[in-house]
Design an enzyme around this catalytic site. Structure first.
Site, short mmCIF file in Angstrom:
data_model
loop_
_atom_site.label_atom_id
_atom_site.label_comp_id
_atom_site.label_asym_id
_atom_site.label_seq_id
_atom_site.Cartn_x
_atom_site.Cartn_y
_atom_site.Cartn_z
N HIS A 22 -5.71 -3.45 5.38
CA HIS A 22 -5.29 -3.77 4.01
C HIS A 22 -6.46 -4.32 3.20
O HIS A 22 -6.47 -5.48 2.78
CB HIS A 22 -4.13 -4.77 4.03
CG HIS A 22 -3.68 -5.15 2.65
ND1 HIS A 22 -3.08 -4.25 1.78
CD2 HIS A 22 -3.79 -6.31 1.95
CE1 HIS A 22 -2.84 -4.85 0.63
NE2 HIS A 22 -3.27 -6.10 0.70
N ASP B 212 0.84 -1.20 0.00
CA ASP B 212 0.00 0.00 0.00
C ASP B 212 0.87 1.25 0.00
O ASP B 212 0.58 2.24 -0.68
CB ASP B 212 -0.93 0.00 1.23
CG ASP B 212 -1.84 -1.22 1.23
OD1 ASP B 212 -2.41 -1.53 0.18
OD2 ASP B 212 -1.95 -1.87 2.29
#
Ligand code: NAI
Ligand code: OAA
Length: 358
Positions: A222, A195
């Protein structure tokens, strides 16, 4: 006097032990065997690292990258399929780590015994139209089994957990370790580095700079809206229009789906994930070696919010996530995002905990 493992009479025996480390006997005597074991266990300076799911889309390039890491002295590659081939292949790289392959459940304990760091990319990936949570039914059990092995064989290892849905698999791993009496929250780290890599890449594109010069904290979890990039805290300090903020937040939150759709049924991010996992593992290894000031985002046990797990920047040390850093100042857009993220994240955490109480 210590026998010399490099003496011609012992050389081939040492090589044979590398080729087949499970071999119970050595033809050339126990003293040579002891020397081999000493070297293969990390007599060379470095850490012992296991990759569980090493034959997969992430596992293979990650094995390559970890074999290139000079901090690794021993690399154990475990999977339920294809590890002999991956191991033979990676082991021909002329870098110093000793590589060994382990195949199937009956070799899990041997793969894990003595490890310092265990990286887990085992489990099913998404196909188009699926959420990460749709992987729960398959991957929850895989993560439980593998973490039971960690608790049994290397309870002090640091664990980097990649298998999705990370928002639930990290709580599952924590419950496994609690049940086994080995839980140390500092040593269990959910990998959210991809990310951050995506955020750095997309922000750099907008700013027209090199992504290596950009650092974006990404907090929360996530999956989808639980991935919360803090664009107000980007370094170098930068401001974004409302449109840019919406575009960047959406692209970072849906980066995984972008890859899943582009791969059109053949899997999810593997190469960028291996890169990110290798970066995160390297940060852990450097910290384990005593390097100071290493800070990475990770999904860990946390008191930053009312939720038991949350991703923020953490300071890594010899024992894992030694300090959980605060969120820092958020703007209105990020505060609203945080509330939405917490709701979904809380449900995913509960789902993981409930799985383990069945
Ligand atoms: N945390 C993150 O940022 C990311 C997580 N992922 C997740 O990583 C996982 C792996 O993805 P890929 O490598 O693309 O999948 P893959 O299907 O290519 O590889 C998974 C590997 O796990 C192995 N495996 C299955 N059950 C196992 C068990 N019980 N023990 C050991 N190995 C086992 C399979 O044999 C296979 O080789 C997925 O759950 C995916 O969603 C993927 C990208 C990013
Ligand atoms: O999107 C997926 O399923 C894989 C993943 O976690 C990512 O690429 O961030």
């Amino acid at each position: 006097m210590q026998p010399d493992a490099n003496a011609p009479s012992h050389r081939l025996a040492r090589v044979a032990a590398h080729l087949n480390p499970q071999r119970p006997q050595m033809e050339e005597g126990a003293s040579a065997l002891r020397l081999v074991v000493c070297r293969a266990k990390g007599g060379a300076p470095g850490f012992k690292v296991a990759i569980l799911g090493a034959a997969g889309g992430i596992g293979q390039p990650l094995s390559l990258l970890m074999k290139m890491n000079p901090l690794v002295s021993v690399l154990h590659l475990y999977d339920v399929v294809n590890t002999p081939g991956v191991t033979a292949d990676v082991s021909h790289m002329d870098t110093s780590a000793v590589v060994r392959g382990f195949l199937g459940a009956q070799q899990l304990d041997a793969a894990l015994t003595g490890m310092d760091l265990v990286i887990i990319p085992a489990g099913l990936p998404r196909k188009p139209g699926m959420t990460r949570d749709d992987l729960f039914n398959k991957n929850a059990g895989i993560v439980r089994t593998l973490c039971e092995g960690v608790a049994r064989c290397c309870p002090n290892a640091i664990v980097n957990l990649i298998s999705n849905p990370v928002n639930s698999t990290v709580p599952i791993a924590a419950e496994v370790f609690k049940k086994a009496g080995t839980y140390d929250p500092k040593r269990l780290l959910g990998v959210t580095t991809l990310d951050v890599a995506r955020a750095n890449t997309f922000v750099a594109e907008v700013l027209g700079v090199d992504p290596r010069d950009v650092s974006v904290p990404v907090v929360g979890g996530h999956a989808g809206i639980t991935i919360l990039p803090l664009l107000s805290q980007v370094t170098p300090p930068s401001s974004f229009t409302q449109d840019e903020t919406r575009y960047l937040t959406d692209r970072i939150q849906n980066g995984g789906t972008e890859v899943v759709e582009a791969k059109a049924g053949s899997g999810s991010a593997t190469l960028s994930m291996a890169f990110a996992a290798s970066k995160f593992a390297d940060a852990c290894l450097q910290a384990m070696r005593g390097e100071a000031g290493i800070v990475e985002c990770s999904y860990v046990a946390s008191e930053v919010t009312e939720l038991p797990f949350f991703a923020t920047k953490v300071r890594l040390g010899r024992g894992g996530a030694e300090e959980i850093l605060p969120l820092g100042p958020l703007n209105d857009f990020e505060r609203a995002g945080l509330e939405a993220a917490k709701k979904e994240l809380g449900e995913s955490i509960q789902k993981g905990i409930a799985f383990m109480s069945k």
